[in-house]
Enzyme design. Structure first.
Site, PDB file in Angstrom:
ATOM      1  N   VAL A  12      40.756  36.149  43.434  1.00 53.39           N
ATOM      2  CA  VAL A  12      39.643  36.969  42.936  1.00 53.39           C
ATOM      3  C   VAL A  12      39.715  38.386  43.516  1.00 53.39           C
ATOM      4  CG1 VAL A  12      37.831  36.644  44.691  1.00 53.39           C
ATOM      5  CG2 VAL A  12      37.204  36.666  42.267  1.00 53.39           C
ATOM      6  N   SER A  13      40.506  38.565  44.561  1.00 54.44           N
ATOM      7  CA  SER A  13      40.549  39.830  45.297  1.00 54.44           C
ATOM      8  C   SER A  13      41.748  40.672  44.872  1.00 54.44           C
ATOM      9  CB  SER A  13      40.620  39.511  46.799  1.00 54.44           C
ATOM     10  OG  SER A  13      41.373  40.472  47.493  1.00 54.44           O
ATOM     11  N   PRO A  14      41.488  41.859  44.275  1.00 53.08           N
ATOM     12  CA  PRO A  14      42.601  42.695  43.814  1.00 53.08           C
ATOM     13  C   PRO A  14      43.444  43.247  44.963  1.00 53.08           C
ATOM     14  CG  PRO A  14      40.504  43.873  43.567  1.00 53.08           C
ATOM     15  CD  PRO A  14      40.174  42.459  43.974  1.00 53.08           C
ATOM     16  N   SER A  35      44.053  41.671  47.609  1.00 54.34           N
ATOM     17  CA  SER A  35      44.918  40.555  47.996  1.00 54.34           C
ATOM     18  C   SER A  35      46.180  40.519  47.141  1.00 54.34           C
ATOM     19  CB  SER A  35      44.192  39.218  47.834  1.00 54.34           C
ATOM     20  OG  SER A  35      43.203  39.034  48.811  1.00 54.34           O
TER      21      SER A  35
END
Lengths: 226, 226
Positions: free
Chosen positions: A14-16, A18
């Site tokens: 969900v984390s860009p 990341s």
């Protein structure tokens, strides 16, 4: 092999940021003398467990994040596109089923397939603006990642099991215990001591700390220039 | 001279990451083809105006900040030491008198002396754990920065004037209008369009965007190695 430094990457699809960290580290594991351990975990649990708030609640910060990601994705060569409704994608729909599915793939099929499935899930949410919460979405990502029908069936049967739920919870708790308050989090094990680096903007410092050289986000291109 | 790109650095001496950004940009103005404009502003006004919260309220984030600053200050070669009570120094005492004094020095004595006074104020709070709110503290920093007794007297007479208060307010409002939610904030003017970079971890990306080369935080040492 024993001289290789272990580097753990805790991430959530969900984390860009990341995604940027994931691609850079997947490139550098062939350049640096490291043993990269991918650690899928649940960002929602990190935010709750650490008491942190997502950047989206401050308008100027949220606006900046859009510019920053656009510039970074071009510079890092990671094909990112902001979803039409990032709030809904990130905070309302979230990533619990996706990260359980990634954990099930790791459990059943191993790290290489998990890595490919993770990348396909990032592409869905952070490039194609597609769902990552429904079983059909997870299957589709797994098929694109090259999993066979029977492998997909097996992962879908496993991802709601207590064992997989517990495994994801353990990974999330490990991250919190190491000091996480967001993702990506990189943990370098140097002389038996964990050194934590948060975000996708400490690679140069991290390289310095583990005695390696930072060659920019595209080390293969940099290396061929030398 | 007309081809030089203008880079504005908005900073506050209460912010340790601003100190890193300030020293790096002071080094690079001699390496890159840029015109560096130092813009002292008030971080408290930025936090209030943008609705942002300081990192200190999340325990894991605060703990990380300590490690991160220690590692970065060594790597950047900026002599930083955490004050014994960072909360008190940063949030209770704050920097309004200090930034008004810096603004008064800029007004009365120009940018070169302002730069030196800023550095001495950072040293006080972020190395020597000394006060930066009292007139005696401001005088001491100014004396170390090489200002004469009469110059110090002049700045002390001016720093509570409406003119100086308004100048600092304007600078803070300029930063907010450009999208600030914290400091340091770098604004590069490229083809008439402002490009904003937040923090002390986007220099490599910034260099890429303005067509310059990042040589690490100590470009003089890097250059002599080439």
């Amino acid at each position: 092999m024993s001289s290789r430094k272990v580097v753990e990457l805790f991430y959530d699809v969900v984390s860009p940021y990341s995604w940027l960290g994931f691609e850079v580290m997947c490139r550098y594991r062939n350049v640096w003398n490291i043993d990269l351990k991918l650690r899928p975990a649940f960002l929602g649990g990190i935010m709750q467990g650490s008491g942190n708030k997502p950047p989206g609640v401050v308008p100027n910060k949220f606006k900046y994040m859009g510019h920053d990601l656009r510039r970074l994705s071009e510079y890092f060569d990671v094909p990112m596109q902001m979803p039409a409704n990032p709030f809904e994608a990130m905070f309302e729909k979230g990533s619990l089923p996706a990260m359980r599915f990634v954990t099930a793939v790791q459990e059943k099929e191993g790290d290489i397939k998990m890595e490919k499935v993770s990348r396909e899930l990032w592409k869905r949410i952070w490039n194609e603006d597609k769902d990552i919460t429904q079983p059909a979405s997870l299957s589709e990502a797994a098929a694109k990642a090259g999993l066979s029908d029977s492998e997909i069936k097996e992962a879908l049967a496993a991802y709601t099991s207590q064992k997989v739920k517990d495994k994801l919870k353990t990974s999330t708790q490990d991250a919190l215990a190491l000091g996480a308050f967001g993702f990506p989090m990189l943990v370098c094990h140097v002389n038996g001591k964990p050194q934590m680096f948060f975000g996708s903007d400490r690679f140069e410092l991290m390289a310095h700390c583990i005695g390696e050289q930072w060659l920019g986000p595209k080390p293969d291109k940099a290396a061929s220039k030398l």
